[in-house]
Design an enzyme around this catalytic site. Structure first.
Site, PDB file in Angstrom:
ATOM      1  N   SER A   1       0.772  -1.226   0.168  1.00 50.17           N
ATOM      2  CA  SER A   1       0.020   0.030   0.112  1.00 50.17           C
ATOM      3  C   SER A   1       0.897   1.277  -0.020  1.00 50.17           C
ATOM      4  O   SER A   1       2.163   1.226   0.468  1.00 50.17           O
ATOM      5  CB  SER A   1      -0.824  -0.046   1.433  1.00 50.17           C
ATOM      6  OG  SER A   1      -1.604   1.360   1.310  1.00 50.17           O
TER       7      SER A   1
ATOM      8  N   TYR B   1      -2.115  -0.738  10.012  1.00 50.66           N
ATOM      9  CA  TYR B   1      -2.195  -1.110   8.604  1.00 50.66           C
ATOM     10  C   TYR B   1      -0.791  -0.761   7.847  1.00 50.66           C
ATOM     11  O   TYR B   1      -0.403  -1.459   6.883  1.00 50.66           O
ATOM     12  CB  TYR B   1      -3.236  -0.239   8.008  1.00 50.66           C
ATOM     13  CG  TYR B   1      -3.591  -0.527   6.402  1.00 50.66           C
ATOM     14  CD1 TYR B   1      -3.957  -1.721   5.858  1.00 50.66           C
ATOM     15  CD2 TYR B   1      -3.124   0.627   5.591  1.00 50.66           C
ATOM     16  CE1 TYR B   1      -4.048  -1.737   4.453  1.00 50.66           C
ATOM     17  CE2 TYR B   1      -3.182   0.471   4.162  1.00 50.66           C
ATOM     18  CZ  TYR B   1      -3.812  -0.654   3.676  1.00 50.66           C
ATOM     19  OH  TYR B   1      -3.831  -0.866   2.182  1.00 50.66           O
TER      20      TYR B   1
ATOM     21  N   ALA C   1       2.100  -0.221   9.326  1.00 49.47           N
ATOM     22  CA  ALA C   1       3.257  -1.192   9.633  1.00 49.47           C
ATOM     23  C   ALA C   1       2.986  -2.524   9.011  1.00 49.47           C
ATOM     24  O   ALA C   1       4.012  -3.193   8.782  1.00 49.47           O
ATOM     25  CB  ALA C   1       3.206  -1.135  11.331  1.00 49.47           C
ATOM     26  N   SER C   2       1.769  -3.268   9.084  1.00 45.64           N
ATOM     27  CA  SER C   2       1.892  -4.487   8.401  1.00 45.64           C
ATOM     28  C   SER C   2       2.023  -4.614   7.013  1.00 45.64           C
ATOM     29  O   SER C   2       2.691  -5.383   6.558  1.00 45.64           O
ATOM     30  CB  SER C   2       0.277  -4.911   8.928  1.00 45.64           C
ATOM     31  OG  SER C   2      -0.868  -4.340   8.298  1.00 45.64           O
TER      32      SER C   2
ATOM     33  N   ILE D   1      -7.919   2.436  -4.099  1.00 47.54           N
ATOM     34  CA  ILE D   1      -8.622   1.876  -5.433  1.00 47.54           C
ATOM     35  C   ILE D   1     -10.043   1.929  -5.513  1.00 47.54           C
ATOM     36  O   ILE D   1     -10.908   2.244  -4.539  1.00 47.54           O
ATOM     37  CB  ILE D   1      -8.375   0.362  -5.291  1.00 47.54           C
ATOM     38  CG1 ILE D   1      -6.769  -0.009  -4.889  1.00 47.54           C
ATOM     39  CG2 ILE D   1      -8.603  -0.512  -6.495  1.00 47.54           C
ATOM     40  CD1 ILE D   1      -6.506  -1.385  -4.332  1.00 47.54           C
TER      41      ILE D   1
HETATM   42  N1  LIG Z   1      -9.131  -0.811  -1.423  1.00 45.01           N
HETATM   43  C1  LIG Z   1      -8.342   0.074  -1.564  1.00 45.01           C
HETATM   44  O1  LIG Z   1      -8.313   1.296  -1.542  1.00 45.01           O
HETATM   45  C2  LIG Z   1      -6.816  -0.447  -1.135  1.00 45.01           C
HETATM   46  C3  LIG Z   1      -5.623   0.596  -1.238  1.00 45.01           C
HETATM   47  C4  LIG Z   1      -4.382   0.208  -0.836  1.00 45.01           C
HETATM   48  C5  LIG Z   1      -4.226  -1.220  -0.833  1.00 45.01           C
HETATM   49  N2  LIG Z   1      -5.204  -1.886  -0.918  1.00 45.01           N
HETATM   50  C6  LIG Z   1      -4.939  -3.566  -0.668  1.00 45.01           C
HETATM   51  O2  LIG Z   1      -5.562  -4.221  -1.813  1.00 45.01           O
HETATM   52  C7  LIG Z   1      -5.829  -5.459  -1.465  1.00 45.01           C
HETATM   53  C8  LIG Z   1      -7.174  -5.733  -1.856  1.00 45.01           C
HETATM   54  O3  LIG Z   1      -8.110  -4.912  -1.189  1.00 45.01           O
HETATM   55  P1  LIG Z   1      -9.708  -4.914  -1.576  1.00 45.01           P
HETATM   56  O4  LIG Z   1     -10.208  -3.526  -1.198  1.00 45.01           O
HETATM   57  O5  LIG Z   1      -9.978  -5.747  -2.509  1.00 45.01           O
HETATM   58  O6  LIG Z   1     -10.371  -5.782  -0.238  1.00 45.01           O
HETATM   59  P2  LIG Z   1     -11.648  -6.406   0.071  1.00 45.01           P
HETATM   60  O7  LIG Z   1     -12.465  -6.056  -0.856  1.00 45.01           O
HETATM   61  O8  LIG Z   1     -11.935  -6.368   1.713  1.00 45.01           O
HETATM   62  O9  LIG Z   1     -11.038  -7.912  -0.300  1.00 45.01           O
HETATM   63  C9  LIG Z   1     -10.362  -8.775   0.412  1.00 45.01           C
HETATM   64  C10 LIG Z   1     -10.284 -10.092  -0.052  1.00 45.01           C
HETATM   65  O10 LIG Z   1      -9.439 -10.789   0.834  1.00 45.01           O
HETATM   66  C11 LIG Z   1     -10.295 -12.030   1.383  1.00 45.01           C
HETATM   67  N3  LIG Z   1      -9.917 -12.556   2.712  1.00 45.01           N
HETATM   68  C12 LIG Z   1      -9.878 -11.772   3.863  1.00 45.01           C
HETATM   69  N4  LIG Z   1      -9.177 -12.401   4.935  1.00 45.01           N
HETATM   70  C13 LIG Z   1      -9.041 -13.723   4.409  1.00 45.01           C
HETATM   71  C14 LIG Z   1      -8.776 -14.858   5.049  1.00 45.01           C
HETATM   72  N5  LIG Z   1      -8.224 -14.789   6.189  1.00 45.01           N
HETATM   73  N6  LIG Z   1      -8.463 -16.019   4.098  1.00 45.01           N
HETATM   74  C15 LIG Z   1      -9.007 -16.080   2.950  1.00 45.01           C
HETATM   75  N7  LIG Z   1      -9.348 -14.878   2.240  1.00 45.01           N
HETATM   76  C16 LIG Z   1      -9.461 -13.738   3.009  1.00 45.01           C
HETATM   77  C17 LIG Z   1     -11.575 -11.705   1.338  1.00 45.01           C
HETATM   78  O11 LIG Z   1     -12.414 -12.923   1.348  1.00 45.01           O
HETATM   79  P3  LIG Z   1     -13.734 -13.061   1.812  1.00 45.01           P
HETATM   80  O12 LIG Z   1     -14.705 -11.701   1.404  1.00 45.01           O
HETATM   81  O13 LIG Z   1     -14.216 -14.121   1.415  1.00 45.01           O
HETATM   82  O14 LIG Z   1     -13.639 -13.011   3.048  1.00 45.01           O
HETATM   83  C18 LIG Z   1     -11.533 -10.907  -0.102  1.00 45.01           C
HETATM   84  O15 LIG Z   1     -11.768 -11.421  -1.211  1.00 45.01           O
HETATM   85  C19 LIG Z   1      -5.608  -5.726   0.145  1.00 45.01           C
HETATM   86  O16 LIG Z   1      -4.555  -6.068   0.047  1.00 45.01           O
HETATM   87  C20 LIG Z   1      -5.592  -4.291   0.421  1.00 45.01           C
HETATM   88  O17 LIG Z   1      -4.805  -3.739   1.735  1.00 45.01           O
HETATM   89  C21 LIG Z   1      -6.562  -1.679  -1.032  1.00 45.01           C
END
Ligand SMILES: NC(=O)c1ccc[n+]([C@@H]2O[C@H](COP(=O)([O-])OP(=O)(O)OC[C@H]3O[C@@H](n4cnc5c(N)ncnc54)[C@H](OP(=O)(O)O)[C@@H]3O)[C@@H](O)[C@H]2O)c1
Length: 231
Positions: free
Chosen positions: A136, A149, A151-152, A182
């Site tokens: 991120s 967030y 730090a991880s 995003i």
């Molecule tokens: N959204 C942003 O603006 C943004 C910005 C910077 C970085 N990011 C990074 O981009 C990545 C995707 O973000 P996103 O917005 O798509 O997040 P999201 O919509 O919350 O999707 C996260 C996904 O991870 C799965 N998941 C969570 N915990 C899990 C576990 N213990 N085992 C298996 N699956 C698990 C969820 O599955 P289930 O729903 O089935 O639990 C979901 O499909 C993340 O790493 C996030 O930190 C996002």
């Protein structure tokens, strides 16, 4: 990625809605671990039945090492790991509970460790691999109220770069992307759509991820690529 076996974690999440169709369009065999069945249904409503039928869905909690090991051992090969799983939570550090701090590390860093560890084992046996993780912007430019967030995610970058060092002299690479905001359904719900044009489209991030996951990116190791859109 034609014919490659891709383990695509988070493939049903907000970013996954953009990445999964692009990976499928490149001819890969795709396995998506998931937790919530309704997210599988959401993805199903957005892609063709033929593409949907090409995905192997496996209910798996990626914080459970035995489950991760079973998932990965059951795959014919792991040519590519694209690890999208992660998420963020806000709060001032002096008010943040240790439980929430640990939950953020479980979600962002510990899932990354477990899927990288077991995928790498298979990749080393096979002599080929592409690992793409998701950090991120906050990993390199931390913001207030996002300490756990940031730090991880900094840990995700360090872990990915350590793997890149360990896999020098092999045909295995590891790189990470650093998105800002995003354009996902959750972000639209939480922040409205006024600034949506500045956000990174999942499909755009998918192009960067899929390039890093391709054979063409064989000489890129340990990169942390900013994908910030206009933010
Ligand atoms: N959204 C942003 O603006 C943004 C910005 C910077 C970085 N990011 C990074 O981009 C990545 C995707 O973000 P996103 O917005 O798509 O997040 P999201 O919509 O919350 O999707 C996260 C996904 O991870 C799965 N998941 C969570 N915990 C899990 C576990 N213990 N085992 C298996 N699956 C698990 C969820 O599955 P289930 O729903 O089935 O639990 C979901 O499909 C993340 O790493 C996030 O930190 C996002």
């Amino acid at each position: 990625m034609k014919g490659k076996h891709v383990l695509l974690t988070g493939g049903t999440g907000g970013l996954g809605l953009g990445v999964t169709p692009v990976v499928l369009s490149l001819g890969a065999e795709v396995t998506i671990p998931y937790i919530q069945a309704q997210e599988v249904e959401r993805l199903k409503s957005l892609i063709s039945p033929a593409d949907f039928a090409r995905i192997r869905f496996v209910a798996t909690n990626l914080n459970d090492e035995e489950a991760v090991e079973r998932l990965i051992n059951d795959l014919p090969r792991v040519d590519v790991l694209i690890h999208l799983v992660g998420g963020f939570a806000m709060g001032k550090t002096h008010e943040y509970s240790f439980e929430n701090w640990k939950r953020d590390f479980d979600l962002n860093l510990n899932t990354t460790f477990l899927v990288c560890k077991h995928s790498l084992r298979r990749m080393l046996e096979n002599g080929y691999g592409r690992i793409v993780t998701v950090g991120s912007k906050g990993a390199v430019q931390p913001s207030g109220q996002l300490a756990a967030y940031c730090a991880s995610k900094a840990g995700v970058v360090a872990l990915t770069q350590a793997i890149a060092e360990e896999t020098k002299d092999t045909n295995i690479t590891a790189n990470t992307v650093l998105p800002s905001v995003i354009d996902t359904p959750s972000n639209r719900e939480a922040m409205g759509t006024d600034n949506v044009d500045k956000w990174v489209k999942p499909e755009s991030l998918a192009q960067v991820i899929c390039f890093l996951a391709s054979e063409a990116a064989k000489d890129i190791r340990g990169a942390a690529i900013p994908v910030y859109g206009d933010i």
